[in-house]
Design a protein around this motif. Structure first.
Motif, short mmCIF file in Angstrom:
data_model
loop_
_atom_site.label_atom_id
_atom_site.label_comp_id
_atom_site.label_asym_id
_atom_site.label_seq_id
_atom_site.Cartn_x
_atom_site.Cartn_y
_atom_site.Cartn_z
N VAL A 301 0.85 -1.20 0.00
CA VAL A 301 0.00 0.00 0.00
C VAL A 301 0.88 1.24 0.00
O VAL A 301 1.71 1.43 0.89
CB VAL A 301 -0.94 0.00 1.22
CG1 VAL A 301 -1.78 1.26 1.24
CG2 VAL A 301 -1.83 -1.22 1.20
N ASP A 302 0.69 2.08 -1.00
CA ASP A 302 1.56 3.25 -1.17
C ASP A 302 1.05 4.43 -0.35
O ASP A 302 0.76 5.50 -0.87
CB ASP A 302 1.61 3.61 -2.66
CG ASP A 302 2.68 4.66 -2.95
OD1 ASP A 302 3.59 4.80 -2.12
OD2 ASP A 302 2.57 5.34 -4.00
N ASN A 303 0.93 4.20 0.95
CA ASN A 303 0.47 5.27 1.85
C ASN A 303 0.93 4.93 3.26
O ASN A 303 0.54 3.90 3.81
CB ASN A 303 -1.06 5.41 1.79
CG ASN A 303 -1.56 6.61 2.56
OD1 ASN A 303 -1.59 6.61 3.78
ND2 ASN A 303 -1.95 7.65 1.84
N THR A 304 1.75 5.80 3.85
CA THR A 304 2.32 5.53 5.17
C THR A 304 1.25 5.47 6.25
O THR A 304 1.34 4.65 7.18
CB THR A 304 3.35 6.61 5.53
OG1 THR A 304 4.29 6.74 4.46
CG2 THR A 304 4.11 6.23 6.78
N PHE A 305 0.24 6.33 6.13
CA PHE A 305 -0.84 6.34 7.12
C PHE A 305 -1.56 5.00 7.11
O PHE A 305 -1.80 4.38 8.17
CB PHE A 305 -1.82 7.48 6.83
CG PHE A 305 -3.03 7.48 7.70
CD1 PHE A 305 -2.94 7.82 9.04
CD2 PHE A 305 -4.27 7.15 7.18
CE1 PHE A 305 -4.06 7.82 9.85
CE2 PHE A 305 -5.40 7.16 7.99
CZ PHE A 305 -5.30 7.49 9.32
N TYR A 306 -1.91 4.50 5.94
CA TYR A 306 -2.57 3.19 5.83
C TYR A 306 -1.63 2.08 6.30
O TYR A 306 -2.08 1.10 6.91
CB TYR A 306 -3.00 2.94 4.39
CG TYR A 306 -4.47 3.20 4.15
CD1 TYR A 306 -5.36 2.18 3.94
CD2 TYR A 306 -4.97 4.50 4.14
CE1 TYR A 306 -6.71 2.41 3.73
CE2 TYR A 306 -6.31 4.76 3.93
CZ TYR A 306 -7.18 3.71 3.73
OH TYR A 306 -8.52 3.95 3.52
N ARG A 307 -0.33 2.22 6.00
CA ARG A 307 0.61 1.18 6.41
C ARG A 307 0.63 1.02 7.92
O ARG A 307 0.62 -0.11 8.44
CB ARG A 307 2.01 1.54 5.91
CG ARG A 307 3.08 0.50 6.24
CD ARG A 307 4.42 0.89 5.67
NE ARG A 307 4.34 0.99 4.22
CZ ARG A 307 4.67 2.07 3.53
NH1 ARG A 307 5.10 3.16 4.16
NH2 ARG A 307 4.58 2.08 2.21
N GLU A 308 0.63 2.15 8.65
CA GLU A 308 0.62 2.07 10.11
C GLU A 308 -0.67 1.43 10.62
O GLU A 308 -0.65 0.64 11.57
CB GLU A 308 0.78 3.48 10.70
CG GLU A 308 2.12 4.13 10.41
CD GLU A 308 3.27 3.40 11.07
OE1 GLU A 308 3.05 2.82 12.16
OE2 GLU A 308 4.38 3.39 10.50
N ARG A 309 -1.79 1.75 9.99
CA ARG A 309 -3.07 1.19 10.42
C ARG A 309 -3.13 -0.31 10.15
O ARG A 309 -3.69 -1.09 10.94
CB ARG A 309 -4.22 1.90 9.70
CG ARG A 309 -4.31 3.38 10.03
CD ARG A 309 -4.66 3.60 11.47
NE ARG A 309 -4.58 5.00 11.86
CZ ARG A 309 -5.10 5.50 12.96
NH1 ARG A 309 -5.73 4.71 13.80
NH2 ARG A 309 -4.95 6.78 13.27
N ILE A 310 -2.57 -0.74 9.01
CA ILE A 310 -2.56 -2.17 8.69
C ILE A 310 -1.69 -2.93 9.68
O ILE A 310 -2.03 -4.05 10.10
CB ILE A 310 -2.06 -2.37 7.24
CG1 ILE A 310 -3.08 -1.80 6.24
CG2 ILE A 310 -1.82 -3.86 6.95
CD1 ILE A 310 -2.58 -1.73 4.83
N LEU A 311 -0.58 -2.34 10.09
CA LEU A 311 0.28 -3.00 11.09
C LEU A 311 -0.43 -3.08 12.44
O LEU A 311 -0.23 -4.04 13.20
CB LEU A 311 1.59 -2.24 11.21
CG LEU A 311 2.52 -2.32 9.98
CD1 LEU A 311 3.77 -1.48 10.18
CD2 LEU A 311 2.90 -3.77 9.69
N LEU A 312 -1.26 -2.08 12.76
CA LEU A 312 -2.07 -2.16 13.98
C LEU A 312 -3.06 -3.32 13.90
O LEU A 312 -3.28 -4.04 14.89
CB LEU A 312 -2.82 -0.85 14.21
CG LEU A 312 -2.01 0.36 14.69
CD1 LEU A 312 -2.89 1.61 14.76
CD2 LEU A 312 -1.40 0.08 16.07
N MET A 313 -3.64 -3.52 12.72
CA MET A 313 -4.54 -4.65 12.52
C MET A 313 -3.79 -5.97 12.68
O MET A 313 -4.30 -6.93 13.29
CB MET A 313 -5.18 -4.55 11.13
CG MET A 313 -6.12 -3.37 10.97
SD MET A 313 -6.39 -2.90 9.25
CE MET A 313 -7.03 -4.42 8.58
N ARG A 314 -2.58 -6.03 12.15
CA ARG A 314 -1.77 -7.24 12.30
C ARG A 314 -1.49 -7.54 13.77
O ARG A 314 -1.61 -8.70 14.22
CB ARG A 314 -0.45 -7.06 11.55
CG ARG A 314 0.51 -8.25 11.66
CD ARG A 314 1.93 -7.83 11.40
NE ARG A 314 2.40 -6.84 12.39
CZ ARG A 314 3.59 -6.28 12.36
NH1 ARG A 314 4.43 -6.57 11.38
NH2 ARG A 314 3.95 -5.40 13.29
#
Length: 407
Positions: A301-314
């Motif tokens: 995902v080419d978006n740092t904000f989304y990347r952080e949220r996805i890692l929170l989901m993980r």
């Protein structure tokens, strides 16, 4: 392997020359002797553009591999795998038929690694600039499961999906960018060349100028006296913004902010969500464990904000939370998306629900991209018309007043 230039004579005395792939010069000589060619000259082929800047290499045809090249390679590999062609033979065939020097070099490297017993994923890992970590891990999963052809087919579908999403976003931004550039150029020409000419005329007439004219003359005079300072200030501002965005905090804040830009932000958000859903679906269908899938998708995902949220989901899933609870805690999904994820989790078909979300948002991005152009066009036209009217009134209103005085 390297590319060597050779020259020799065959048994009839004819000159034979060309290029051949070999691990070293001795290998070229052995190949020539076995082919009935008496060696005259063998040397490593040099790249004449090797030490040149990137822009010169690009002008001379030494282009870097891009996303389209990766898409084409993925499609070809998937087709060859489905046809039952052995891996090393498939790579060798693509290497022979390629007309792209950069792709040929890449395929030669892959072929050399495979020839030494390496797996394809390990060979690809030596080229991180071209193959992403997500791509390499998908290939590794395909190798371990024996379903490499299916993995390549899914990767092709995802890469094609990402390409179309990027094209839609570029199409959305292209028109307003062009119009704003035209406005800046027109305003610069008017301020630097047109208004000063009229200023000299009006100054000699000793008449009272309208407020709009005085305002335009003041701006023109300021620009004429301080253009060097303004250019320097703009250059420093651009450098500061680029530096700030290059920092982790700046990159995160910019990626978060651009999703909230009026009108455009909605399209960017849906396109990013669609990419996440498609990548997550591909990873799940390929048999990647769900925690690992979150990690890999966060890098796609080419978006740092989304990347952080996805890692929170993980992290939530790894700590035992349900998938729905993890999606809910991320705070980036709508109630409709959460409902579909919940249904998928209850029915055991999460990847199916995610695939439906990806398709839904793809259609919405395509629709909103078309609507956005229609929405922005009248707004930009009104803005341009207002600027033109202001300039015309400022420049020609004093002339109109003088003609009224004459009458």
């Amino acid at each position: 392997m390297e590319v060597y230039e050779y020259k020799g004579r065959n048994k009839h005395g004819d000159i034979m020359q060309g290029t051949v792939d070999a691990p070293n010069a001795e290998g070229v000589v052995n190949w020539m002797m076995s082919s009935g060619i008496s060696p005259i000259h063998v040397q490593l082929k040099q790249d004449p553009l090797k030490d040149q800047p990137a822009w010169i290499r690009a002008m001379q045809g030494a282009k870097k591999l891009n996303d389209t090249d990766l898409l084409l390679l993925t499609r070809q590999m998937g087709t060859l795998m489905r046809a039952g062609v052995p891996m090393i033979q498939a790579v060798n065939g693509l290497k022979t038929s390629s007309r792209n020097p950069a792709m040929s070099k890449l395929l030669r490297s892959l072929h050399a690694s495979l020839d030494k017993g390496s797996e394809l994923s390990a060979a690809m890992a030596r080229h991180p600039d071209f193959f992403s970590e997500y791509y390499i891990n998908m290939v590794r999963v395909g190798e371990s499961s024996g379903k490499l052809d299916e993995v390549f087919s899914r990767l092709f579908a995802q890469l094609d999906f990402d390409r179309r999403m990027r094209q839609k976003i570029k199409a959305v931004l292209r028109y307003p960018s062009f119009v704003m550039l035209a406005i800046v150029v027109a305003m610069t020409i008017m301020t630097v060349f047109v208004i000063p000419s009229f200023t000299r005329v009006y100054t000699g007439m000793n008449i009272e100028l309208p407020g709009m004219t005085v305002f335009l003359i003041a701006i023109s005079s300021f620009v004429a006296k301080n253009w060097m300072f303004m250019l320097t200030l703009i250059a420093l501002l651009v450098m500061f913004v680029r530096y700030y965005v290059s920092t982790p905090e700046g990159h995160y804040n910019w990626d978060k902010y651009k999703l909230r830009i009026p009108v455009v932000g909605s399209v960017l958000t849906k396109a990013t969500t669609a990419r996440f859903c498609r990548s997550f679906e591909t990873a799940m269908k390929s048999g990647v464990p769900i925690v690992t899938a979150f990690t890999l998708v966060s890098r796609v995902v080419d978006n740092t904000f989304y990347r952080e949220r996805i890692l929170l989901m993980r992290d939530g899933v790894s700590q035992g939370d349900s998938l729905l609870r993890s999606f809910l805690s991320a705070g980036i999904f709508t109630p409709m998306e959460l409902q579909m994820i919940g249904v998928g989790e209850e029915t055991g078909d999460v990847e199916g629900m995610v695939a439906q979300l990806a398709t839904l948002y793809q259609e919405e991005v395509e629709y909103e991209a078309g609507q956005l152009t229609e929405t922005l066009e009248p707004i930009l036209l009104v803005f341009m018309a207002g600027l033109v009217l202001m300039l015309l009134l400022g420049v020609f209103l004093p002339m109109w007043n003088m003609t009224q005085l004459v009458h």
